[in-house]
Enzyme design. Sequence first.
Site, PDB file in Angstrom:
ATOM      1  N   CYS A   6       0.756  -1.468   0.004  1.00 35.34           N
ATOM      2  CA  CYS A   6      -0.027  -0.008   0.079  1.00 35.34           C
ATOM      3  C   CYS A   6       0.865   1.303  -0.073  1.00 35.34           C
ATOM      4  CB  CYS A   6      -0.904   0.090   1.316  1.00 35.34           C
ATOM      5  SG  CYS A   6      -2.172  -1.238   1.172  1.00 35.34           S
ATOM      6  N   CYS A  10      14.505   9.868  -7.642  1.00 36.06           N
ATOM      7  CA  CYS A  10      13.270   9.333  -7.445  1.00 36.06           C
ATOM      8  C   CYS A  10      12.526   9.437  -6.039  1.00 36.06           C
ATOM      9  CB  CYS A  10      13.355   7.939  -7.735  1.00 36.06           C
ATOM     10  SG  CYS A  10      14.289   6.785  -6.764  1.00 36.06           S
TER      11      CYS A  10
END
Lengths: 99, 485
Positions: B255, B443
Amino acid sequence: MQLTLEFGGGLELLCDSVKIHNVNVSLKNEVDKLTMKDLLVWVRTNLIKERPEMFMKGDNVRPGVLVLVNDCDWELSGQLDTTLEDKDVVVFISTLHGG
Amino acid sequence: MESEGGQAARILSEIDTLKGKRSDIDNRISALEAQLGDLNIEKNNGSCPSISTGGFGHGLSPDMIYRYSRHLLLPTFGVEGQSNLLKSSILVVGAGGLGSPALLYLAACGVGKLGIVDHDVVELNNMHRQVIHTEAYIGQPKAKSAAGTCRSINSTIQIVEHQEALRTSNALDILSQIAVSITANFVRYDIIVDATDNAPSRYMISDCCVVLGKPLVSGAALGLEGQLTVYNHNGAPCYRCLFPTPPPTTACQRCADSGVLGVVPGIIGCLQALEAIKIATAVGEPLSGRMLLFDAFSARIRIVQSILHIFKSFFKVKIRGRSLQCEVCGEHSAFTQQQFKDFDYEKFTQSPLLVAPVKLNLLIEDYRIHSRELKEKIVKGEAHVLVDVRPAHHFKIVSLPNALNIPLSSLEFRLAEISSALKEEEKRKGIGFDSSASLYVICRRGNDSQRAVQLLHKVGFTSARDIIGGLEAWAVDVDPNIPTY
């Protein structure tokens, strides 16, 4: 042969994020029957756009993928040997672990 | 003299302490109020001794009758169902997105003994789905927070906190305590609810339930999808019957990486509570040997034969029975408690039991740069191009100034954009033929940026370097105003 193929649990990401595919899989000749084994090869060639190893391992689906043929676990219908008929619905679902 | 920073830290710490105290006081007040309610009812009944002393032949007190009256009014549930529930004991493993609603309903409905296992602490980014926790508990153990809420909903049941991660070393003890002193085994929990978030825990909990012969209500949710089934009950398969071989780690999304719509685990968690209640009371038909797949995104309604119309947006599919060849629950299997204790679930699934972000180390030092060092170079005016390889929807959340967003998945097809950005920067900074602009890649956490740099080096961008630790490191070391997510 008209089939409805569905991908879920993240497998749809391998085919352009499209979950439902209405496809026409042609048989080599009239005598042959289309089995799940044939269909997996067809899917890998025609629908899977990236990371095929996330869909298949060897000639089977990778561990953690449930396959349903007309809402039945394919283990109950013969797994790779399951023969398909026109208008069958085949679902590929990756098992989820999140919570 | 105290610095401004020191003063702020002191104030924040005092706020935390006070919030903690406030939640403790709130819990105490609700417990006392419930106690007072009990006393009042007893007092009222005291004026009519014939009923209160005689009882009603079913073990439910007047307070219980009033509290659970809507259950008692259900013909299929009634006094018998409620009595069974009050005698049952259920363990919920995980007080997160699934465990939150499951625990709320299990506490409210009157499960006699409710156990909560969780090692984690409450965080702000849990709140959108882990609805059992309140802001006052941020930073505190989830087991404690969940137990506090359960007690404030129903102070009349026993709630047990297990503030630890479930492991092979403690699972057997937590699931069923062996009482050495008195008579035989004292069984702790009748039903186990798997509300965890990772593959090794799921295998471990299933195996433990097989070894101890306990039914397992298993739920999972990710993105906009959920799955639910009951394992090891009424001849139903166990987790390993269905998934004898663990999936590759790359197939196990979290998640925290892929996202999850809060209400989706909420729905699955509620269904887990429902299945646990059905098993505890022997009311209805449990979802054993079948699996429920929930697709919240799809507006398409699929009606499967024998399915009720009200459930038409769920698919209810038939899954295989118990596997005779199963290594754990099969005909010839002899998976013992000792084998369970010795089994290495992390090795088996190649992923950690306690979910933590992966930290890759793919590049040599020369191809990497610390965020602080890069900041200095930017301040000095070094000619450079910063490529952010996160997916576009991540980039929209937050990005560094002048970063060029080229997601890793499309990087190899968009190399020309990098070449032209470099040329433009060189022109802008007036750099001649003898030097060139640097190329940096960022990132979220510094894993994908390394993959990107590997690719860039392979195709000739030999100056490409990755920013160690990604935006998260940038937020810690350079600019605390960059939000983390």
